[in-house]
Design a protein around this motif. Structure first.
Motif, PDB file in Angstrom:
ATOM      1  N   LEU A   1       0.878  -1.149   0.000  1.00  0.00           N
ATOM      2  CA  LEU A   1       0.000   0.000   0.000  1.00  0.00           C
ATOM      3  C   LEU A   1       0.924   1.209   0.000  1.00  0.00           C
ATOM      4  N   ALA A   2       0.699   2.095  -0.945  1.00  0.00           N
ATOM      5  CA  ALA A   2       1.661   3.177  -1.109  1.00  0.00           C
ATOM      6  C   ALA A   2       0.980   4.408  -1.670  1.00  0.00           C
ATOM      7  N   GLU A   3       1.747   5.466  -1.766  1.00  0.00           N
ATOM      8  CA  GLU A   3       1.326   6.674  -2.453  1.00  0.00           C
ATOM      9  C   GLU A   3       2.272   6.878  -3.631  1.00  0.00           C
ATOM     10  N   ALA A   4       1.680   6.965  -4.811  1.00  0.00           N
ATOM     11  CA  ALA A   4       2.480   7.076  -6.031  1.00  0.00           C
ATOM     12  C   ALA A   4       2.576   8.532  -6.458  1.00  0.00           C
ATOM     13  N   PRO A   5       3.766   9.008  -6.752  1.00  0.00           N
ATOM     14  CA  PRO A   5       3.901  10.387  -7.223  1.00  0.00           C
ATOM     15  C   PRO A   5       3.365  10.521  -8.650  1.00  0.00           C
ATOM     16  N   VAL A   6       2.628  11.585  -8.887  1.00  0.00           N
ATOM     17  CA  VAL A   6       2.117  11.881 -10.224  1.00  0.00           C
ATOM     18  C   VAL A   6       3.001  12.988 -10.807  1.00  0.00           C
ATOM     19  N   ARG A   7       3.797  12.618 -11.771  1.00  0.00           N
ATOM     20  CA  ARG A   7       4.721  13.579 -12.383  1.00  0.00           C
ATOM     21  C   ARG A   7       4.298  13.825 -13.825  1.00  0.00           C
ATOM     22  N   LEU A   8       4.189  15.070 -14.178  1.00  0.00           N
ATOM     23  CA  LEU A   8       3.787  15.465 -15.522  1.00  0.00           C
ATOM     24  C   LEU A   8       4.908  16.244 -16.197  1.00  0.00           C
ATOM     25  N   ARG A   9       4.937  16.133 -17.499  1.00  0.00           N
ATOM     26  CA  ARG A   9       5.957  16.855 -18.264  1.00  0.00           C
ATOM     27  C   ARG A   9       5.347  18.138 -18.834  1.00  0.00           C
ATOM     28  N   HIS A  10       5.948  19.255 -18.478  1.00  0.00           N
ATOM     29  CA  HIS A  10       5.510  20.554 -18.979  1.00  0.00           C
ATOM     30  C   HIS A  10       5.825  20.655 -20.471  1.00  0.00           C
ATOM     31  N   PRO A  11       5.032  21.399 -21.244  1.00  0.00           N
ATOM     32  CA  PRO A  11       5.338  21.555 -22.676  1.00  0.00           C
ATOM     33  C   PRO A  11       6.762  22.022 -22.944  1.00  0.00           C
ATOM     34  N   ARG A  12       7.372  22.705 -21.983  1.00  0.00           N
ATOM     35  CA  ARG A  12       8.754  23.138 -22.162  1.00  0.00           C
ATOM     36  C   ARG A  12       9.758  22.033 -21.870  1.00  0.00           C
ATOM     37  N   GLY A  13       9.259  20.892 -21.376  1.00  0.00           N
ATOM     38  CA  GLY A  13      10.150  19.765 -21.115  1.00  0.00           C
ATOM     39  C   GLY A  13      10.432  19.515 -19.650  1.00  0.00           C
ATOM     40  N   THR A  14      10.085  20.437 -18.780  1.00  0.00           N
ATOM     41  CA  THR A  14      10.332  20.279 -17.355  1.00  0.00           C
ATOM     42  C   THR A  14       9.326  19.305 -16.741  1.00  0.00           C
ATOM     43  N   ILE A  15       9.812  18.382 -15.904  1.00  0.00           N
ATOM     44  CA  ILE A  15       8.938  17.445 -15.200  1.00  0.00           C
ATOM     45  C   ILE A  15       8.614  18.018 -13.818  1.00  0.00           C
ATOM     46  N   PHE A  16       7.326  18.095 -13.482  1.00  0.00           N
ATOM     47  CA  PHE A  16       6.910  18.643 -12.201  1.00  0.00           C
ATOM     48  C   PHE A  16       5.935  17.691 -11.528  1.00  0.00           C
ATOM     49  N   SER A  17       5.779  17.835 -10.224  1.00  0.00           N
ATOM     50  CA  SER A  17       4.893  16.974  -9.437  1.00  0.00           C
ATOM     51  C   SER A  17       3.504  17.581  -9.354  1.00  0.00           C
ATOM     52  N   ALA A  18       2.499  16.734  -9.559  1.00  0.00           N
ATOM     53  CA  ALA A  18       1.106  17.156  -9.434  1.00  0.00           C
ATOM     54  C   ALA A  18       0.472  16.574  -8.180  1.00  0.00           C
ATOM     55  N   GLY A  19       1.276  15.978  -7.307  1.00  0.00           N
ATOM     56  CA  GLY A  19       0.756  15.387  -6.076  1.00  0.00           C
ATOM     57  C   GLY A  19       0.967  13.884  -6.041  1.00  0.00           C
ATOM     58  N   ARG A  20       0.267  13.222  -5.130  1.00  0.00           N
ATOM     59  CA  ARG A  20       0.384  11.770  -4.990  1.00  0.00           C
ATOM     60  C   ARG A  20      -1.005  11.146  -4.889  1.00  0.00           C
ATOM     61  N   VAL A  21      -1.112   9.896  -5.321  1.00  0.00           N
ATOM     62  CA  VAL A  21      -2.363   9.152  -5.227  1.00  0.00           C
ATOM     63  C   VAL A  21      -2.097   7.845  -4.495  1.00  0.00           C
ATOM     64  N   ARG A  22      -3.096   7.377  -3.770  1.00  0.00           N
ATOM     65  CA  ARG A  22      -2.972   6.096  -3.067  1.00  0.00           C
ATOM     66  C   ARG A  22      -3.127   4.959  -4.061  1.00  0.00           C
ATOM     67  N   VAL A  23      -2.243   3.978  -3.963  1.00  0.00           N
ATOM     68  CA  VAL A  23      -2.281   2.827  -4.860  1.00  0.00           C
ATOM     69  C   VAL A  23      -2.029   1.549  -4.067  1.00  0.00           C
ATOM     70  N   SER A  24      -2.540   0.440  -4.592  1.00  0.00           N
ATOM     71  CA  SER A  24      -2.252  -0.895  -4.065  1.00  0.00           C
ATOM     72  C   SER A  24      -1.610  -1.700  -5.175  1.00  0.00           C
ATOM     73  N   GLN A  25      -0.697  -2.572  -4.806  1.00  0.00           N
ATOM     74  CA  GLN A  25      -0.140  -3.485  -5.795  1.00  0.00           C
ATOM     75  C   GLN A  25       0.195  -4.807  -5.124  1.00  0.00           C
ATOM     76  N   CYS A  26       0.105  -5.859  -5.900  1.00  0.00           N
ATOM     77  CA  CYS A  26       0.393  -7.187  -5.362  1.00  0.00           C
ATOM     78  C   CYS A  26       1.074  -8.034  -6.415  1.00  0.00           C
ATOM     79  N   GLU A  27       2.100  -8.740  -5.996  1.00  0.00           N
ATOM     80  CA  GLU A  27       2.720  -9.782  -6.818  1.00  0.00           C
ATOM     81  C   GLU A  27       2.496 -11.104  -6.100  1.00  0.00           C
ATOM     82  N   ILE A  28       1.914 -12.065  -6.804  1.00  0.00           N
ATOM     83  CA  ILE A  28       1.777 -13.395  -6.216  1.00  0.00           C
ATOM     84  C   ILE A  28       2.743 -14.322  -6.946  1.00  0.00           C
TER      85      ILE A  28
END
Length: 363
Positions: free
Chosen positions: A231-258
């Protein structure tokens, strides 16, 4: 399939909705905030099945639907279709996740250690009936650890591959805009892995659990062990039209490997928006079971993905309560004609209705 309109239905329909809301409180911003704060895991489930991460809108949908999860998911999905897509987030990997809970049932000592995080797994299932008698059920403060756990954790699978336990397949990089989108494209079989994982990510939790459980009980060739659950929070990173990558916040995510030991060590994977452990465990099991040879129908991709589609499944079940007068009357007319034909033939073959010579021949 033919329907007929409800006669004089406009006023009746309006009043029926008013009757539905008769016993409910007024929906306002405070009520939405209360739902969001008090039911975070239900909010996560609605957001995951709606393919839209917005806790306030999910809480509003639940309030508007009076807690009906399927109606809330439908409301949120309908709203999502009205919103433009402004960009694609940058890909993230497991070490990028702000990890809150991480456990493994396959290995005790894993790189980075096991982190229990928030869970009721080890709690006593006792209903706090004192609340109904005026005694509040107060939360106890969390005692900080002597040393905080690292914010990010390494990939357990990467460690297993380095140990030679799991086959390391070459990484295939695909442009983000070329990845198929289940919210805009229909499922076509044989389904791509991207479509399958997306379908499982927003599949109905109860349906996924039921089919995953059937696979675990013996209808599938996979008996899973949780290799890693996060259980984690994933960073949401977007690329600006000028090429710069910036953070738009974080979202809660679940993941599982069996991991399955049936035919060597094989991995199944699932991830979803929000924290929903039972869903990702079941979905990861179905992911692996669906690619086994000679699979049972209960774990075939087409069976699983079609029948765990929340809106499709609930909508099809609920549509049977709509007027089917025309089709049902047509069926009744057919039954009546068949019954009349049988009665006519029986009467024609009866000795009392036969001509005299035929009667004598019959005697």
């Amino acid at each position: 399939m033919a329907y007929v309109a409800t006669r004089g239905g406009e006023r009746a329909i309006e009043q029926s909705e008013r009757l539905f809301r008769e016993g409910l409180d007024t929906i306002d911003r405070d009520r939405v905030a209360t739902i969001r704060k008090s039911l975070p895991y239900l909010i996560d489930r609605v957001m995951g099945e709606a393919s839209l991460y917005e806790p306030d809108l999910a809480a509003l949908a639940l309030a508007q639907a009076a807690g009906d999860q399927y109606e809330a998911v439908l409301l949120l999905r309908a709203y999502r279709t009205t919103q433009p897509r402004i960009g694609f987030a940058e890909p993230i990997s497991q070490p990028d996740l702000f990890t809150v809970r991480r456990i493994s049932a396959a290995f005790k000592d894993i790189p980075g250690g096991q982190i229990l995080g928030p869970t009721l797994d080890y709690s006593h299932r006792l209903l706090q009936v004192g609340v109904l008698k005026g005694k509040p059920f107060e939360r106890q403060p969390v005692i900080p650890a002597a040393e905080p756990a690292p914010a990010t954790q390494p990939s357990l699978t990467a460690w297993q591959k380095a140990q030679g336990l799991i086959k390391d397949y070459p990484v295939q990089t695909v442009p983000v805009e070329d990845i198929p989108d289940i919210t805009r494209q229909p499922l076509l079989f044989p389904v791509s892995r991207a479509h399958k994982l997306q379908s499982l990510a927003r599949a109905d939790t109860g349906g996924t659990m039921a089919l995953g459980f059937s696979s675990m009980r013996g209808y599938g060739a996979v008996h899973p062990t949780v290799n890693e659950l996060r259980l984690a929070e994933a960073p949401v990173r977007l690329r600006h039209p000028r090429g710069t990558i910036f953070s738009a916040g974080r979202v809660r995510v679940s993941q599982c490997e069996i991991i399955s030991k049936s035919k060597g060590l094989e991995l199944g994977f699932s991830a979803t928006l929000g924290w929903n452990e039972v869903k990702v465990i079941a979905a990861a099991s179905l992911d692996l079971a669906s690619v086994q040879p000679d699979t049972h129908p209960a774990v075939k991709e087409e069976f699983v993905l079609y029948h765990t589609e929340t809106i499709e499944a609930s909508g099809f079940c609920l549509h049977f309560k709509l007027p089917h007068y025309v089709t049902f009357q047509s069926t009744l007319d057919t039954y009546r004609r068949v019954a009349a034909d049988r009665a006519s033939k029986a009467e024609a073959s009866s000795p009392e209705t036969m001509p005299s010579k035929k009667k004598e021949a019959a005697l």
